[in-house]
Write a protein that holds these residues in place. Structure first.
Motif, PDB file in Angstrom:
ATOM      1  N   SER A  59       0.856  -1.185   0.000  1.00 32.03           N
ATOM      2  CA  SER A  59       0.000   0.000   0.000  1.00 32.03           C
ATOM      3  C   SER A  59       0.893   1.237   0.000  1.00 32.03           C
ATOM      4  N   GLY A  60       0.259   2.371  -0.199  1.00 33.50           N
ATOM      5  CA  GLY A  60       0.992   3.626  -0.206  1.00 33.50           C
ATOM      6  C   GLY A  60       0.116   4.728   0.348  1.00 33.50           C
ATOM      7  N   LEU A  61       0.750   5.831   0.672  1.00 31.69           N
ATOM      8  CA  LEU A  61      -0.023   6.982   1.113  1.00 31.69           C
ATOM      9  C   LEU A  61       0.571   8.241   0.510  1.00 31.69           C
ATOM     10  N   THR A  62      -0.307   9.208   0.331  1.00 28.86           N
ATOM     11  CA  THR A  62       0.086  10.493  -0.230  1.00 28.86           C
ATOM     12  C   THR A  62      -0.374  11.598   0.703  1.00 28.86           C
ATOM     13  N   VAL A  63       0.504  12.550   0.950  1.00 26.31           N
ATOM     14  CA  VAL A  63       0.185  13.750   1.719  1.00 26.31           C
ATOM     15  C   VAL A  63       0.385  14.938   0.781  1.00 26.31           C
ATOM     16  N   ARG A  64      -0.637  15.785   0.677  1.00 24.43           N
ATOM     17  CA  ARG A  64      -0.566  16.973  -0.171  1.00 24.43           C
ATOM     18  C   ARG A  64      -0.844  18.197   0.697  1.00 24.43           C
ATOM     19  N   VAL A  65       0.001  19.222   0.560  1.00 24.46           N
ATOM     20  CA  VAL A  65      -0.156  20.435   1.358  1.00 24.46           C
ATOM     21  C   VAL A  65      -0.052  21.650   0.434  1.00 24.46           C
ATOM     22  N   TYR A  66      -0.990  22.576   0.592  1.00 23.76           N
ATOM     23  CA  TYR A  66      -1.050  23.781  -0.242  1.00 23.76           C
ATOM     24  C   TYR A  66      -0.332  24.938   0.438  1.00 23.76           C
ATOM     25  N   ASN A  67       0.511  25.639  -0.316  1.00 23.07           N
ATOM     26  CA  ASN A  67       1.214  26.821   0.182  1.00 23.07           C
ATOM     27  C   ASN A  67       0.508  28.056  -0.391  1.00 23.07           C
ATOM     28  N   PRO A  68      -0.210  28.823   0.443  1.00 22.08           N
ATOM     29  CA  PRO A  68      -0.951  29.974  -0.079  1.00 22.08           C
ATOM     30  C   PRO A  68      -0.063  31.085  -0.634  1.00 22.08           C
ATOM     31  N   GLU A  69       1.183  31.171  -0.181  1.00 24.17           N
ATOM     32  CA  GLU A  69       2.080  32.208  -0.703  1.00 24.17           C
ATOM     33  C   GLU A  69       2.492  31.924  -2.141  1.00 24.17           C
ATOM     34  N   THR A  70       2.847  30.674  -2.431  1.00 27.19           N
ATOM     35  CA  THR A  70       3.286  30.326  -3.784  1.00 27.19           C
ATOM     36  C   THR A  70       2.121  29.858  -4.657  1.00 27.19           C
ATOM     37  N   ARG A  71       0.971  29.550  -4.007  1.00 27.63           N
ATOM     38  CA  ARG A  71      -0.204  29.013  -4.690  1.00 27.63           C
ATOM     39  C   ARG A  71       0.118  27.680  -5.360  1.00 27.63           C
ATOM     40  N   GLN A  72       0.952  26.899  -4.677  1.00 29.41           N
ATOM     41  CA  GLN A  72       1.335  25.594  -5.203  1.00 29.41           C
ATOM     42  C   GLN A  72       1.160  24.514  -4.140  1.00 29.41           C
ATOM     43  N   TRP A  73       1.004  23.309  -4.639  1.00 32.04           N
ATOM     44  CA  TRP A  73       0.905  22.127  -3.800  1.00 32.04           C
ATOM     45  C   TRP A  73       2.255  21.423  -3.743  1.00 32.04           C
ATOM     46  N   SER A  74       2.550  20.826  -2.586  1.00 33.42           N
ATOM     47  CA  SER A  74       3.674  19.911  -2.429  1.00 33.42           C
ATOM     48  C   SER A  74       3.085  18.538  -2.136  1.00 33.42           C
ATOM     49  N   ILE A  75       3.520  17.539  -2.916  1.00 29.78           N
ATOM     50  CA  ILE A  75       2.980  16.187  -2.812  1.00 29.78           C
ATOM     51  C   ILE A  75       4.092  15.245  -2.361  1.00 29.78           C
ATOM     52  N   TYR A  76       3.821  14.514  -1.273  1.00 29.48           N
ATOM     53  CA  TYR A  76       4.778  13.565  -0.699  1.00 29.48           C
ATOM     54  C   TYR A  76       4.188  12.161  -0.748  1.00 29.48           C
ATOM     55  N   TRP A  77       5.015  11.146  -1.018  1.00 24.69           N
ATOM     56  CA  TRP A  77       4.580   9.764  -1.164  1.00 24.69           C
ATOM     57  C   TRP A  77       5.346   8.868  -0.206  1.00 24.69           C
TER      58      TRP A  77
END
Length: 146
Positions: free
Chosen positions: A54-72
Motif C-alpha cells: 500500500s501507499g499513502l500520499t500527503v498533499r499540502v497547499y502553500n498559499p504564498e506560492t499558490r502551489q501544492w507539495s505532494i509527498y509519497w
C-alpha cells in the motif's frame, strides 16, 4: 486551495505500470482520501491487493506560492519521500514536477492529475532524462468513485 477536494471519498483504481517499453502490468487498487485544513491539505491511502502493498500520499497547499507539495510513502520502504512533487491546477488539470531516483540515477518526474467529472479522475506519472523535452509515461491510475 481546494483543488484536491474532488478526491475525498472512496475510489476503485485501475493501475497500469510500465514494466518495459511496450509491456504494461495492470492491477487493481482501492483508495480512501480525506481533506484537511479546510481543503489546504489532502491525505489518501491506496492499497494494491494483488501486490501485497500500500501507499499513502500527503498533499499540502502553500498559499504564498499558490502551489501544492505532494509527498509519497510506500509500505514496502516505510519512508516518506523528502523531495516533493510541486505544482498547481489550472481548471481541471494539475501538473506537478520533481525529481526521482530511477535505476540509480536522477530523473525529472511529472504528475498530471485530470478531474474528468465528479466520479472519475486520472493520474499519470512520467519520467524525463532529457530536461523535460521528452516524457515517458510509466504509470497511469484511472479512478472511479466506489
Amino acid at each position: 486551495m481546494n483543488d484536491f477536494d474532488f478526491l475525498a471519498g472512496r475510489w476503485n483504481v485501475v493501475n497500469r505500470r510500465l514494466v518495459k517499453p511496450g509491456e504494461w502490468d495492470e492491477f487493481p487498487g482501492r483508495s480512501v482520501a480525506t481533506r484537511h485544513f479546510d481543503g489546504a491539505a489532502s491525505f489518501d491511502e491506496i492499497t494494491f491487493p494483488t501486490k501485497g502493498s500500500s501507499g499513502l500520499t500527503v498533499r499540502v497547499y502553500n498559499p504564498e506560492t499558490r502551489q501544492w507539495s505532494i509527498y509519497w510513502a510506500s509500505s514496502r520502504l516505510g519512508v516518506l519521500d523528502t523531495r516533493p512533487m510541486v505544482g498547481a491546477f489550472e481548471g481541471n488539470r494539475g501538473e506537478f514536477f520533481g525529481e526521482e531516483t530511477y535505476e540509480g540515477r536522477r530523473v525529472r518526474c511529472r504528475f498530471i492529475w485530470t478531474v474528468i467529472d465528479r466520479d472519475t479522475a486520472r493520474w499519470e506519472q512520467a519520467f524525463s532524462e532529457e530536461g523535460e523535452e521528452a516524457w515517458e509515461t510509466n504509470w497511469v491510475m484511472e479512478f472511479t468513485r466506489a
